[in-house]
Design a protein around this motif. Structure first.
Motif, PDB file in Angstrom:
ATOM      1  N   MET A   1       2.873   9.795  -4.429  1.00  0.00           N
ATOM      2  CA  MET A   1       3.630   9.595  -3.241  1.00  0.00           C
ATOM      3  C   MET A   1       4.692   8.766  -3.445  1.00  0.00           C
ATOM      4  N   TRP A   2       5.626   9.024  -2.672  1.00  0.00           N
ATOM      5  CA  TRP A   2       6.806   8.268  -2.605  1.00  0.00           C
ATOM      6  C   TRP A   2       6.818   7.417  -1.221  1.00  0.00           C
ATOM      7  N   ILE A   3       6.829   6.085  -1.227  1.00  0.00           N
ATOM      8  CA  ILE A   3       6.894   5.119   0.012  1.00  0.00           C
ATOM      9  C   ILE A   3       8.230   4.503  -0.019  1.00  0.00           C
ATOM     10  N   SER A   4       9.059   4.482   0.985  1.00  0.00           N
ATOM     11  CA  SER A   4      10.150   3.769   1.116  1.00  0.00           C
ATOM     12  C   SER A   4      10.231   2.414   2.025  1.00  0.00           C
ATOM     13  N   PHE A   5      10.353   1.440   1.516  1.00  0.00           N
ATOM     14  CA  PHE A   5      10.168   0.107   2.390  1.00  0.00           C
ATOM     15  C   PHE A   5      12.028  -0.179   2.544  1.00  0.00           C
ATOM     16  N   GLU A   6      12.116  -0.130   4.145  1.00  0.00           N
ATOM     17  CA  GLU A   6      13.529  -0.313   4.401  1.00  0.00           C
ATOM     18  C   GLU A   6      13.506  -1.747   4.913  1.00  0.00           C
ATOM     19  N   ASP A   7      14.556  -2.389   4.736  1.00  0.00           N
ATOM     20  CA  ASP A   7      15.183  -3.514   5.347  1.00  0.00           C
ATOM     21  C   ASP A   7      16.259  -3.590   6.167  1.00  0.00           C
ATOM     22  N   ASN A   8      15.842  -3.710   7.578  1.00  0.00           N
ATOM     23  CA  ASN A   8      16.951  -3.499   8.516  1.00  0.00           C
ATOM     24  C   ASN A   8      17.952  -4.661   8.542  1.00  0.00           C
ATOM     25  N   ALA A   9      17.667  -5.748   8.065  1.00  0.00           N
ATOM     26  CA  ALA A   9      18.426  -6.905   7.817  1.00  0.00           C
ATOM     27  C   ALA A   9      19.897  -6.537   6.863  1.00  0.00           C
ATOM     28  N   THR A  10      19.477  -6.199   5.697  1.00  0.00           N
ATOM     29  CA  THR A  10      20.275  -5.841   4.947  1.00  0.00           C
ATOM     30  C   THR A  10      20.654  -4.467   4.876  1.00  0.00           C
ATOM     31  N   GLY A  11      20.032  -3.452   5.463  1.00  0.00           N
ATOM     32  CA  GLY A  11      20.330  -2.272   5.244  1.00  0.00           C
ATOM     33  C   GLY A  11      20.207  -1.512   4.090  1.00  0.00           C
ATOM     34  N   THR A  12      19.365  -1.965   3.338  1.00  0.00           N
ATOM     35  CA  THR A  12      18.726  -1.479   2.032  1.00  0.00           C
ATOM     36  C   THR A  12      17.305  -0.925   1.988  1.00  0.00           C
ATOM     37  N   SER A  13      16.995  -0.147   1.164  1.00  0.00           N
ATOM     38  CA  SER A  13      15.685   0.171   0.985  1.00  0.00           C
ATOM     39  C   SER A  13      15.017   0.378  -0.451  1.00  0.00           C
ATOM     40  N   HIS A  14      13.904   0.139  -0.292  1.00  0.00           N
ATOM     41  CA  HIS A  14      13.116  -0.156  -1.682  1.00  0.00           C
ATOM     42  C   HIS A  14      12.013   0.958  -1.968  1.00  0.00           C
ATOM     43  N   VAL A  15      12.403   1.828  -2.936  1.00  0.00           N
ATOM     44  CA  VAL A  15      11.263   3.195  -3.085  1.00  0.00           C
ATOM     45  C   VAL A  15      10.278   2.758  -4.052  1.00  0.00           C
ATOM     46  N   LYS A  16       9.217   3.213  -3.520  1.00  0.00           N
ATOM     47  CA  LYS A  16       8.000   2.907  -4.762  1.00  0.00           C
ATOM     48  C   LYS A  16       7.280   4.272  -4.907  1.00  0.00           C
ATOM     49  N   PHE A  17       6.943   4.476  -6.073  1.00  0.00           N
ATOM     50  CA  PHE A  17       6.159   5.762  -6.509  1.00  0.00           C
ATOM     51  C   PHE A  17       4.824   5.597  -7.014  1.00  0.00           C
ATOM     52  N   ILE A  18       3.795   5.755  -6.024  1.00  0.00           N
ATOM     53  CA  ILE A  18       2.242   5.387  -6.234  1.00  0.00           C
ATOM     54  C   ILE A  18       1.674   6.855  -6.882  1.00  0.00           C
ATOM     55  N   ARG A  19       1.301   6.767  -8.138  1.00  0.00           N
ATOM     56  CA  ARG A  19       0.264   7.609  -8.490  1.00  0.00           C
ATOM     57  C   ARG A  19      -1.202   7.525  -8.707  1.00  0.00           C
ATOM     58  N   GLN A  20      -1.925   8.292  -8.188  1.00  0.00           N
ATOM     59  CA  GLN A  20      -3.622   7.968  -8.131  1.00  0.00           C
ATOM     60  C   GLN A  20      -4.016   9.271  -9.156  1.00  0.00           C
ATOM     61  N   ALA A  21      -4.735   8.664 -10.054  1.00  0.00           N
ATOM     62  CA  ALA A  21      -5.359   9.608 -11.039  1.00  0.00           C
ATOM     63  C   ALA A  21      -6.406  10.569 -10.370  1.00  0.00           C
ATOM     64  N   SER A  22      -6.717  11.614 -10.844  1.00  0.00           N
ATOM     65  CA  SER A  22      -7.632  12.610 -10.037  1.00  0.00           C
ATOM     66  C   SER A  22      -9.202  12.205 -10.606  1.00  0.00           C
ATOM     67  N   ALA A  23      -9.890  12.349  -9.608  1.00  0.00           N
ATOM     68  CA  ALA A  23     -11.365  11.675  -9.867  1.00  0.00           C
ATOM     69  C   ALA A  23     -12.284  12.673  -8.736  1.00  0.00           C
ATOM     70  N   LEU A  24     -13.575  12.645  -9.208  1.00  0.00           N
ATOM     71  CA  LEU A  24     -14.638  13.104  -8.183  1.00  0.00           C
ATOM     72  C   LEU A  24     -15.267  11.950  -7.376  1.00  0.00           C
ATOM     73  N   ASP A  25     -15.130  12.001  -6.249  1.00  0.00           N
ATOM     74  CA  ASP A  25     -15.913  10.850  -5.429  1.00  0.00           C
ATOM     75  C   ASP A  25     -16.837  12.046  -4.430  1.00  0.00           C
ATOM     76  N   LEU A  26     -18.099  11.961  -4.749  1.00  0.00           N
ATOM     77  CA  LEU A  26     -19.003  12.798  -3.972  1.00  0.00           C
ATOM     78  C   LEU A  26     -19.048  12.032  -2.348  1.00  0.00           C
ATOM     79  N   GLY A  27     -19.135  10.755  -2.374  1.00  0.00           N
ATOM     80  CA  GLY A  27     -19.267  10.191  -1.003  1.00  0.00           C
ATOM     81  C   GLY A  27     -18.099  10.577  -0.140  1.00  0.00           C
TER      82      GLY A  27
END
Length: 340
Positions: A1-27
């Motif tokens: 998942m790509w998440i972009s955090f924007e800063d309106n004050a400076t007009g910049t953005s910071h992009v974070k890449f979040i990776r979640q390992a696959s797993a089995l969760d029966l609940g």
């Protein structure tokens, strides 16, 4: 998942890449399974049939491989049955065939493509529009194959392929069931189609949104119908004005009643998309194909272009309604017309 955090004050953005390992969760799997579809498969088939019967005055794709030819085979079957019924000269071929395929027209795909292109998402919008063009040709090809199979198997010509007013099967001096329905029937058929189409797409009985879906859809159809009389054969203009009416009421509801504009407008928008069937449309392709005309695929492309012109009108109408209701830049307006 790509998440972009924007800063309106400076007009910049910071992009974070979040990776979640696959797993089995029966609940969690059990919790997700606890949210079934609103309506069962047989109920969806019934609602699809009621939609077709209402718009005349689906089968869910379960197999992934069959899904590649689903539209062609279904259109072929329905066209064959419609041609057989029309041979009695008591049933109108165009009315039955068009109402049977109305729910699988690519109008919503074309609308999404137009909206994406207007918002500068060129790649996604172009892909959708190209897909819709080919989809329309597949659908017309399926209708033509069904009509040709009927002619080849029974040796009878197609009756009423270009009879858009159903004059061949109707008798003005016969019983009420043989006469062409007057526009007064729209007071029944338009709300019925709006109701069943809303239910087909998961609207819940008993909620306020269902009533609004039907009411706003009727507003859109009435606007589209009378503008279409004033501007005949100009589906883009009638669609633009109809979409403006639908978008205006829906966005006013969303702004002043804290509702969701998208939820209550979608039926009204989808109701106006099948105009590619009007004035011949797909059936020009069917007649040209069955007669061996070399220009049959030109008719198919013309039908696809009608869908695109209609969706362009819808996009313009929705955009204008959004600007009028939200004249000042806001987060809700910036989210787009079809934002949930």
């Amino acid at each position: 998942m790509w998440i972009s955090f924007e800063d309106n004050a400076t007009g910049t953005s910071h992009v974070k890449f979040i990776r979640q390992a696959s797993a089995l969760d029966l609940g969690k799997l059990g919790d997700a399974h606890g949210f079934p579809s609103t309506y069962s498969f047989p109920q969806l088939i019934f609602l699809g049939g009621m939609c077709s019967s209402s718009i005349c005055s689906l089968l869910s794709v379960r197999n992934e491989l069959y899904g590649n030819v689903f539209e062609i085979t279904v259109a072929t079957l329905l066209s064959f049955v419609s041609a057989a019924l029309a041979s009695t000269q008591r049933i109108c071929y165009e009315a039955v065939a068009s109402s049977s395929v109305v729910l699988i027209l690519p109008g919503f795909i074309v609308l999404n493509g137009s909206l994406e292109i207007s918002s500068r998402s060129l790649i996604a919008g172009s892909v959708r529009l190209c897909y819709a063009l080919m989809y329309s040709l597949f659908l017309g090809f399926g209708l033509a194959i069904g009509a040709e199979l009927y002619q080849a198997m029974l040796g009878k010509p197609l009756v009423g392929g270009m009879d858009s007013m159903c004059a061949l099967s109707h008798d003005s001096t016969g019983g009420w069931w043989q006469r062409t329905p007057s526009m007064w029937w729209a007071f029944l058929s338009v709300p019925c189609y709006s109701l069943f189409l809303s239910l087909r797409f998961g609207a819940v009985i008993g909620r306020r949104e269902l009533f609004l879906l039907v009411a706003i859809s009727c507003i859109g159809w009435v606007t589209n119908h009378f503008v279409g009389i004033k501007f005949p054969n100009q589906s883009d203009i009638s669609a633009a004005v109809g979409a403006f009416a639908v978008g205006l009421v829906s966005n006013l509801y969303g702004r002043f009643f804290e509702g969701n504009a998208f939820v209550v407008m979608i039926t009204g928008i989808l109701f106006q998309l099948p105009s590619g069937l009007g004035n011949g449309g797909l059936f020009n392709f069917v007649v040209d194909q069955t007669s061996g005309s070399s220009s049959s695929y030109s008719s198919g492309f013309n039908t696809a272009l009608q869908l695109i012109s209609t969706s362009v009108g819808l996009t313009v109408g929705l955009g204008i309604s959004l600007v009028l209701v939200h004249p000042v830049q806001s987060r809700r307006r910036a989210a787009g017309v079809f934002s949930l």
